[in-house]
Design a protein around this motif. Structure first.
Motif, PDB file in Angstrom:
ATOM      1  N   LEU A 274       0.830  -1.205   0.000  1.00 51.34           N
ATOM      2  CA  LEU A 274       0.000   0.000   0.000  1.00 51.34           C
ATOM      3  C   LEU A 274       0.864   1.254   0.000  1.00 51.34           C
ATOM      4  CD1 LEU A 274      -2.701   1.485   0.260  1.00 51.34           C
ATOM      5  CD2 LEU A 274      -2.567   1.151   2.743  1.00 51.34           C
ATOM      6  N   ILE A 275       1.870   1.277   0.844  1.00 53.93           N
ATOM      7  CA  ILE A 275       2.730   2.463   0.927  1.00 53.93           C
ATOM      8  C   ILE A 275       3.524   2.629  -0.360  1.00 53.93           C
ATOM      9  CG2 ILE A 275       4.702   3.492   2.142  1.00 53.93           C
ATOM     10  CD1 ILE A 275       3.657   2.139   4.690  1.00 53.93           C
ATOM     11  N   GLN A 280       5.038   5.326  -5.233  1.00 55.65           N
ATOM     12  CA  GLN A 280       5.521   5.099  -6.592  1.00 55.65           C
ATOM     13  C   GLN A 280       4.437   5.094  -7.664  1.00 55.65           C
ATOM     14  OE1 GLN A 280       7.759   1.358  -5.414  1.00 55.65           O
ATOM     15  NE2 GLN A 280       9.345   2.349  -6.667  1.00 55.65           N
ATOM     16  N   GLY A 281       3.163   5.053  -7.249  1.00 52.37           N
ATOM     17  CA  GLY A 281       2.095   4.915  -8.232  1.00 52.37           C
ATOM     18  C   GLY A 281       1.892   3.454  -8.584  1.00 52.37           C
ATOM     19  N   TYR A 282       0.943   3.193  -9.513  1.00 54.58           N
ATOM     20  CA  TYR A 282       0.605   1.799  -9.833  1.00 54.58           C
ATOM     21  C   TYR A 282       0.077   1.711 -11.259  1.00 54.58           C
ATOM     22  CZ  TYR A 282      -1.074  -2.960  -8.898  1.00 54.58           C
ATOM     23  OH  TYR A 282      -1.270  -4.315  -8.917  1.00 54.58           O
ATOM     24  N   ASP A 283       0.647   0.781 -12.012  1.00 58.93           N
ATOM     25  CA  ASP A 283       0.232   0.604 -13.405  1.00 58.93           C
ATOM     26  C   ASP A 283       0.349  -0.865 -13.787  1.00 58.93           C
ATOM     27  OD1 ASP A 283      -0.534   0.978 -16.012  1.00 58.93           O
ATOM     28  OD2 ASP A 283       1.395   1.762 -16.684  1.00 58.93           O
ATOM     29  N   ALA A 284      -0.304  -1.719 -13.011  1.00 57.94           N
ATOM     30  CA  ALA A 284      -0.178  -3.158 -13.256  1.00 57.94           C
ATOM     31  C   ALA A 284      -1.514  -3.823 -13.549  1.00 57.94           C
ATOM     32  CB  ALA A 284       0.490  -3.846 -12.058  1.00 57.94           C
ATOM     33  N   ASN A 285      -2.610  -3.059 -13.491  1.00 57.01           N
ATOM     34  CA  ASN A 285      -3.928  -3.629 -13.730  1.00 57.01           C
ATOM     35  C   ASN A 285      -4.524  -2.999 -14.982  1.00 57.01           C
ATOM     36  OD1 ASN A 285      -6.613  -4.501 -13.686  1.00 57.01           O
ATOM     37  ND2 ASN A 285      -6.663  -4.567 -11.447  1.00 57.01           N
ATOM     38  N   ASN A 287      -7.332  -3.246 -16.228  1.00 58.81           N
ATOM     39  CA  ASN A 287      -8.757  -2.935 -16.118  1.00 58.81           C
ATOM     40  C   ASN A 287      -9.023  -1.572 -15.494  1.00 58.81           C
ATOM     41  OD1 ASN A 287      -9.505  -5.508 -17.156  1.00 58.81           O
ATOM     42  ND2 ASN A 287      -9.100  -6.409 -15.149  1.00 58.81           N
ATOM     43  N   PHE A 288      -7.973  -0.936 -14.984  1.00 56.94           N
ATOM     44  CA  PHE A 288      -8.151   0.351 -14.320  1.00 56.94           C
ATOM     45  C   PHE A 288      -7.131   1.353 -14.827  1.00 56.94           C
ATOM     46  CE2 PHE A 288      -9.794  -2.671 -11.072  1.00 56.94           C
ATOM     47  CZ  PHE A 288     -11.083  -2.172 -10.972  1.00 56.94           C
ATOM     48  N   GLY A 289      -7.405   2.629 -14.548  1.00 53.51           N
ATOM     49  CA  GLY A 289      -6.490   3.676 -14.943  1.00 53.51           C
ATOM     50  C   GLY A 289      -5.204   3.635 -14.137  1.00 53.51           C
ATOM     51  N   VAL A 290      -4.204   4.329 -14.639  1.00 52.68           N
ATOM     52  CA  VAL A 290      -2.904   4.377 -13.979  1.00 52.68           C
ATOM     53  C   VAL A 290      -2.959   5.335 -12.792  1.00 52.68           C
ATOM     54  CG1 VAL A 290      -0.464   4.968 -14.268  1.00 52.68           C
ATOM     55  CG2 VAL A 290      -1.730   3.895 -16.150  1.00 52.68           C
ATOM     56  N   MET A 291      -2.435   4.892 -11.643  1.00 53.17           N
ATOM     57  CA  MET A 291      -2.335   5.777 -10.484  1.00 53.17           C
ATOM     58  C   MET A 291      -0.982   6.465 -10.518  1.00 53.17           C
ATOM     59  SD  MET A 291      -2.657   5.034  -6.411  1.00 53.17           S
ATOM     60  CE  MET A 291      -1.954   6.181  -5.225  1.00 53.17           C
ATOM     61  N   PRO A 292      -0.950   7.797 -10.473  1.00 50.13           N
ATOM     62  CA  PRO A 292       0.329   8.514 -10.494  1.00 50.13           C
ATOM     63  C   PRO A 292       1.028   8.423  -9.138  1.00 50.13           C
ATOM     64  CG  PRO A 292      -1.453  10.060 -10.244  1.00 50.13           C
ATOM     65  CD  PRO A 292      -2.096   8.712 -10.452  1.00 50.13           C
ATOM     66  N   PRO A 293       2.346   8.617  -9.085  1.00 44.41           N
ATOM     67  CA  PRO A 293       3.068   8.593  -7.803  1.00 44.41           C
ATOM     68  C   PRO A 293       2.825   9.867  -7.005  1.00 44.41           C
ATOM     69  CG  PRO A 293       4.571   9.099  -9.595  1.00 44.41           C
ATOM     70  CD  PRO A 293       3.246   8.786 -10.236  1.00 44.41           C
ATOM     71  N   PHE A 294       2.793   9.732  -5.685  1.00 45.17           N
ATOM     72  CA  PHE A 294       2.609  10.887  -4.810  1.00 45.17           C
ATOM     73  C   PHE A 294       3.778  11.051  -3.837  1.00 45.17           C
ATOM     74  CE2 PHE A 294      -1.703  10.104  -6.236  1.00 45.17           C
ATOM     75  CZ  PHE A 294      -2.201  11.382  -6.418  1.00 45.17           C
ATOM     76  N   GLY A 295       4.862  10.319  -4.089  1.00 44.20           N
ATOM     77  CA  GLY A 295       6.000  10.359  -3.179  1.00 44.20           C
ATOM     78  C   GLY A 295       6.626  11.723  -3.033  1.00 44.20           C
ATOM     79  N   GLU A 296       6.674  12.490  -4.117  1.00 48.72           N
ATOM     80  CA  GLU A 296       7.277  13.821  -4.051  1.00 48.72           C
ATOM     81  C   GLU A 296       6.305  14.856  -3.511  1.00 48.72           C
ATOM     82  OE1 GLU A 296       8.958  14.976  -7.749  1.00 48.72           O
ATOM     83  OE2 GLU A 296      10.345  13.278  -7.853  1.00 48.72           O
ATOM     84  N   GLN A 297       5.028  14.584  -3.650  1.00 52.01           N
ATOM     85  CA  GLN A 297       4.009  15.557  -3.232  1.00 52.01           C
ATOM     86  C   GLN A 297       3.693  15.452  -1.747  1.00 52.01           C
ATOM     87  OE1 GLN A 297       0.560  15.603  -5.781  1.00 52.01           O
ATOM     88  NE2 GLN A 297      -0.746  16.473  -4.204  1.00 52.01           N
ATOM     89  N   LEU A 298       3.783  14.237  -1.184  1.00 57.26           N
ATOM     90  CA  LEU A 298       3.382  14.006   0.197  1.00 57.26           C
ATOM     91  C   LEU A 298       4.575  13.653   1.071  1.00 57.26           C
ATOM     92  CD1 LEU A 298       0.248  11.772  -0.530  1.00 57.26           C
ATOM     93  CD2 LEU A 298       0.222  14.196   0.114  1.00 57.26           C
TER      94      LEU A 298
END
Length: 339
Positions: A274-275, A280-285, A287-298
């Motif tokens: 989860l962390i 790093q974001g997620y782009d392995a499924n 069936n769903f859209g790509v999740m962008p990384p939030f490491g630099e923002q948060l």
């Protein structure tokens, strides 16, 4: 003086002088002042793609409903980290040619939210594309019009590697064997929207918001209330960062963005995956859209607050995540990327 209104020559002359004076004060002097505006040290110029996207933004008249000006009042704090300054518009005010200045993107109406910092608030390309195709697919109460002409329908057998397929829920696009593809104009417009991020002011310079009402100072020492909380509010951060895709109820958007309610990843006792996804974001499924990384923002503390909120909401029941947990995983990721 009593007959001034009958003295046509003096009346016209006075009106002319007033017109010239107002023109100088309202138009000419501010124009000279604008010539002295310089960009912020870390401010990046628009790329060619982003500038083309700006022209599409103007062409579609997005300024009619969206502003790009964070006003110097407390209520605008939700749109940016600081009030806007002239330097923020340095690169977007490039002349179109000798005769034409670039159109103003400041806007005067907020039928929709301010877009000054939308690239930070919503960095997901999939979300923006789906939002352009049908805003109701991601924001049920949206009054924004759809822009279907920025997309085309292509038989899946004829898709090429250059086609950017849009992941859309069946409720909004259900044509077996047909793919929804973003046009070049849609991609350029999204490039421009993603570029809209407030640049940090140089160290030592602060520009605070003027509160609409003076805060009442509580005297008499610190509060011992059991409701007193320290650290970031995970629920509030979730609403700022995650709710657009995963929704307030954690159900996500079927066919576009996955649910967090009952998610095995969210409820896993081992919180590493989860962390990692948040950082790093997620782009392995597919069936769903790509999740962008939030490491630099948060920050580590903010990620821990969001993860803990997700693991304890909507019926989820998993142990909370600490700032140290996030810090260790971030350090491990950095070692992986920079061995």
């Amino acid at each position: 003086m009593l007959n001034f209104h009958k003295d046509h020559k003096n009346l016209v002359l006075t009106a002319g002088l007033v017109f010239v004076a107002l023109s100088v004060m309202v138009a000419i002097l501010p124009a000279f002042q604008m010539q002295e505006t310089v960009p912020l040290p870390n401010e990046k110029p628009l790329t060619e793609a982003e500038r083309e996207g700006l022209h599409i933004y103007v062409k579609e008249n997005c300024m009619a409903c969206h502003t790009q000006q964070v006003r110097n009042i407390e209520m605008d704090k939700m749109w940016g980290s600081r009030p806007s300054i002239p330097s923020d518009y340095f690169y977007s005010k490039k002349r179109l040619d000798v005769w034409r200045q670039s159109p103003s993107v400041l806007g005067s109406e907020r039928t929709g939210p301010d877009l000054t910092d939308i690239g930070s608030r919503q960095p997901s390309e999939d979300w923006h594309l789906l939002h352009l195709y049908n805003p109701r697919a991601v924001v049920s109460a949206s009054v924004m019009p759809s822009y279907p002409w920025l997309f085309r329908e292509v038989p899946e057998s004829m898709l090429t590697k250059d086609d950017r397929e849009v992941v859309a829920p069946e409720a909004y696009f259900n044509k077996p064997g047909i793919a929804l593809v973003a046009s070049r104009e849609a991609l350029l417009l999204v490039d421009y929207l993603k570029s809209l991020k407030q640049t940090e002011l140089p160290t030592g310079i602060s520009k605070d918001f003027i509160p609409a009402k003076k805060r009442k100072e509580v005297s008499g020492g610190t509060s011992n209330s059991s409701n007193a909380r320290s650290g970031p509010d995970g629920a509030n951060l979730y609403k700022q960062v995650c709710v657009a895709c995963h929704q307030d109820n954690g159900k996500g958007i079927p066919g576009a963005f996955p649910p967090l309610d009952g998610s095995k990843i969210v409820n896993d006792e081992n919180h590493e995956t989860l962390i990692r996804i948040i950082i790093q974001g997620y782009d392995a499924n597919p069936n769903f859209g790509v999740m962008p990384p939030f490491g630099e923002q948060l920050t580590d503390e903010e990620i821990a607050a969001i993860a803990s909120h997700e693991r304890s909401s909507w019926g989820n029941n998993a142990p909370p995540v600490s700032e140290d947990d996030v810090k260790k995983i971030r350090e491990f990721i950095n070692k992986e990327l920079n061995p």
